[in-house]
Every structure is written in structure tokens, then in C-alpha cells.
Design an enzyme around this catalytic site. Sequence first.
Site, short mmCIF file in Angstrom:
data_model
loop_
_atom_site.label_atom_id
_atom_site.label_comp_id
_atom_site.label_asym_id
_atom_site.label_seq_id
_atom_site.Cartn_x
_atom_site.Cartn_y
_atom_site.Cartn_z
N GLU A 77 0.74 -1.17 -0.02
CA GLU A 77 0.01 -0.08 -0.10
C GLU A 77 0.74 1.32 0.19
O GLU A 77 0.51 2.48 0.67
CB GLU A 77 -0.97 -0.04 1.31
CG GLU A 77 -1.69 -1.14 1.28
CD GLU A 77 -2.51 -1.45 0.03
OE1 GLU A 77 -2.85 -0.50 -0.97
OE2 GLU A 77 -3.09 -2.56 -0.12
N GLY A 78 2.10 1.23 -0.57
CA GLY A 78 2.87 2.27 -0.75
C GLY A 78 4.16 2.22 0.35
O GLY A 78 3.62 2.51 1.50
#
Length: 596
Positions: A437-438
Site C-alpha cells: 500500500e505504498g
Amino acid sequence: MYYAPVQDMLFTIEELTSYSRVQKLHRFSHVDSATVATVLEEAGRFGRDVLAPLNAPGDRDAAVFEAGKVRTAAGFKEAYKQFAKNGWQSLAHDSSLGGEGLPGVLAAACEEIWHAANMSFALCPMLTEGAIKALNMTGSETLKRLFATKLVSGEWTGTMNLTEPQAGSDLSLVRTRAERQADGTYKIFGTKIFITYGEHDFTDNIIHLVLARVNSAPAGVKGLSLFVVPKFLVEEDGGIGSRNDVACVSIEHKLGIKASPTAVLQFGDAGGAVGYLVGEENRGLEYMFIMMNSARFSVGIQGVGLSERAYQQALAYACERRQGRDEGTTENPTEIINHPDVRRQLATMRASVEVSRALAYSAAAFDDLGKYSDDVFVRNSNAAKYEFMVPIVKGCCTEAAVDVASAGVQVHGGMGYIEETGAAQYYRDARILPIYEGTTGIQAADFVGRKIARDKGRVGSSFITEMEEVISELEAHAGIAFLRAARSLYFARRSFGMVIDFVLRNYDSNRVLVLGNSALILKLSGLALGGLQMARTMLAASRRMNENRVFFQSKLEIADFYMRTILPTCTSLEICICNEDGSGNHVPSRQALASV
């Protein structure tokens, strides 16, 4: 064994967030303090009795891919049925979708419990949560009726489909394509990888939210659109129809979270998967960011939960394991918690847990106010605070989880390296948190670029004002510990302000310099805001000491430990970041790194 720290959770919600203002919102007028406590107690029981016992077995005997289908770990399917039946997926959603309308900060606390008890299991409802939010905010009434209501009830689950073999963090490289059809639907063709719970046996249907590029769309991220692509097509009356042209071709073999099936999905091998456009064409990334932001915050919550679980296990082991002599007594051997260095490690772990929880819950309360306040100014200011906090929660709480899980292995000594104790699983599971998610680097770049530079430092300055107010309260309080904390927070406030000025001064003229320091800036910001929360903890614990001396004395001691031994590292980070020598870059060159 896992026990939800309900007393700590309630303290954090009541004393370290804006929950007193959230309670006054009309939307939450039906939610009193007793309701909050009851929900947390029930969630704690479900986590302890149903989810936690499946955690280690699921790690040993993980999800299996057979003949195009995924068989989840033993007991997971039955646990999910209970999870959905008990309404846990629906906690914070609108009653119009079948939700219970509870505050997001309460839902965040429950989510911590799910991840602490069994992170591999909790990933499924976590991704469903993001799909619900994206559809609720951007989907048509038809999409909400056909899909969102079934997701809220837990009858179906949702996924997020961004990543492709050639397109990881750089979504401009997405190749999955969408072809318009005469009936208003689209045919989807392409491959998506790293799809959490992209295939499973929990529910009869899985609702995929897929980024794809419509024919003739602009190049890059501006040409991406978002589509609902169900595993099974859905009839107008909500019933399940024929199988859609989407298939799982494999699942990944991973370092951790082994009971969570991470799928490779193929769309369109038999003529095209039917997809339904969400919103407008070419605005897909904008819509997907709703789901991504939800997932990023939730991954931060994962960090809180996993840290709590690793701490509980390390503490229990330290209280039982007898080794060496206690310097304060003649007893030999003694429990290792009596050794000062072990207590230091445990104190560092617990302080990290409490700071992470405070950062995450405070952000959730900002989100509640930012969404539901009747006052436009309150909505806007709190929404900005929430956006500022998301990369901190995602970046700092997940990095802390890796450190806490590593310390948990260390407390166990050699037994921590042996799988049977369970400490190693937390370390393996934690390692994904700063990545998916980053990555932390992506969070840091977003933080300095969008949350400081573009904002001109306004939100950061508002937190500095809060620090100054709390410093004054500490200085007015009797006791050397409070004066010491005031001094520590003063220097942290100074460092926080210095790095904000550093970003504003250099971002446009020397972006490489700022980005090279962005991860350190994010870390310093998390530490400084953690100091603000630990200072508030000291003040609240002192005020409430007569209610429960043992509990509040422990809060006071852990907060004091943080202020004395962890918060001062802000100064050294500031020196690293703001040491501008005119060279233009603190990061070694590619040539220097490649030389042998």
C-alpha cells in the site's frame, strides 16, 4: 494468548483524540461511553476466542491453490462466517447501506483487535472496507444497491486491483484495458498481481475493483478508469448469475501473512470480463485513492495491532523465563524481566505501541470530524489534519511494528528464532507492513510534497501550536518528571518546526535534497507528534491517578520513559536533515554505491 487492551484503548480514545467532539456530532448521538466500552469488550472476546487461536495454525498450514480455487487455512472460513454474522464489517457504515453508523475511531480500535489477533484473516475485511468506501463515495446508486450493500453485510468481500507485473508503484504503466460495450458495460482484459484475497472460499462472490485503461484514453495515470468486476455476475434482483471471465492462476508463496491468499488474477482470457464503470472515465486513480487511503490507514492500524501482539508475547515470556541472577536480590536464577536491559527493551516496545495507537486513533477522530461535522471550518480543518496524519500512521506505525517485533524476538533470545514460540511469525508478518500500500519512501515523498510543501506548512504549524500549549501545561505541573518532559517536548517542537522550514525552503529549488531526507522527516514528525501524545498521557494519568493507581502509574512511567529516552532523537534527526552544506544532496551518488 492475546487479550485486547480495552482499558488502554478507552484511555487513548477518551484522552488522546478529539472523541469528546465526535460524540457531540448528531450522527453519533446514539453512541455513549458505555456503548463504546461494550463494543470493544465484545470485539476483544471475538479476537481472543475465535481469531487468535487460528493465527499460528494458519501460518503453519496456509492457504492452498488447487485447480483454480483457493482453500483457506483450517477454521478461517467458519471464523469469517461468524465475523459477518456478528456485523463487524458494518460498524462504521451508513444505515442506508445496512451499516451501524458507529464512529470511525471506534471501528479503528476494533480493527486493531482483528489485526492483533490474526492479521492474515483481517486482511480480507480490511480490503472490503476500502471497496465499500470507494463505491459509497463515487459509485452510482445501482452499484451501491447491487454491490456495496452486500459488502457492508459481509455477504461478499472486495479486493483492490492496481498492481501488474510491470506496474508496481508506477501506475502510469498499467496495461489492463477496457473496451466499451453497446449495453454500457465494459470488457476487461489484463493481468493483476498481489491481489489480497483475490480468490478464497469465504463467500459466494468476490467484488474486484480494477484499474484499467479505456481504448483511446490519455497516456499515463490520467487515462485510468475504475471498474467493478465481480467474480460472478449479479442479476438486477441482486442474485448471483453466471461466472465472469476472471480467474485466479496462482497464489504467492510469501515470507509472512501466509494464511492470506495473495492472488494473480487473469481477466478476459475467454472473451473479456464484464466490468461496470465507477464514476466517469479517466478518473479512476482519483477514485481508487479513496480505497488506497483507506488501506494505507488500515495498514498503519495493522502495525499497532501487530506491535501489541508482539509486546504481549514478549512480556509473558519475560515474566516466565528464568535465567541469570537479579542484581537486586540473591535469588538465582530469576525471571528475565528483572534484568534492567530486558525491561528497557520491553519499555521501548510498549512505548512504541502506545504512541502508534495514539497517532492512529487521533487520526481516525480527525476523519470523523472531517466527514460529519455540521461546521464547514471544522470539517475542512480536521480533514486536512487527517490527510496530514495518514502517511505518518502508515509510515511510522509500520516501521515501529518491525522494530517491536524484532525486539520481541530479542527478548525471547535463542527461542525467539525458533518458530514454535511464535515470536518469529510476528517478525515475518510485520515485514510487509512498510512495503505494501505504498512503501515508507512513497509515504515520505507524499508527506513532504503534498502535506507540507503544497500546504505551505499550515497543518504542521497547527500541531506546533498544540505542542506549545501542552509545554505550558507541563511547566505549570508540579514534579521533576513534568519539567523534564516539557524540556524534551520543547526541543522536539523546535526540531519539527525546523524540518518544516527546511522543506518549505528547499522543495521547489532542490527537490532531490528534500526527497533524500523525506524518510527521516517522516520519522521525526511521527516521533514529535508521539511526544505530544505522551505529554498528554502524563497530564491525563496524573489527573486520574486516584481512579486506578496501578493503571495510571504505568501510563505515567511509560510516557516518562518515552519523553526521556526516545523523543530526544528528534534532535539528532534534525541535525541530519538540516545540515545544508551547499553540496545540494545528502544521498551518495549512484557511482559511489556501485563501485567495488
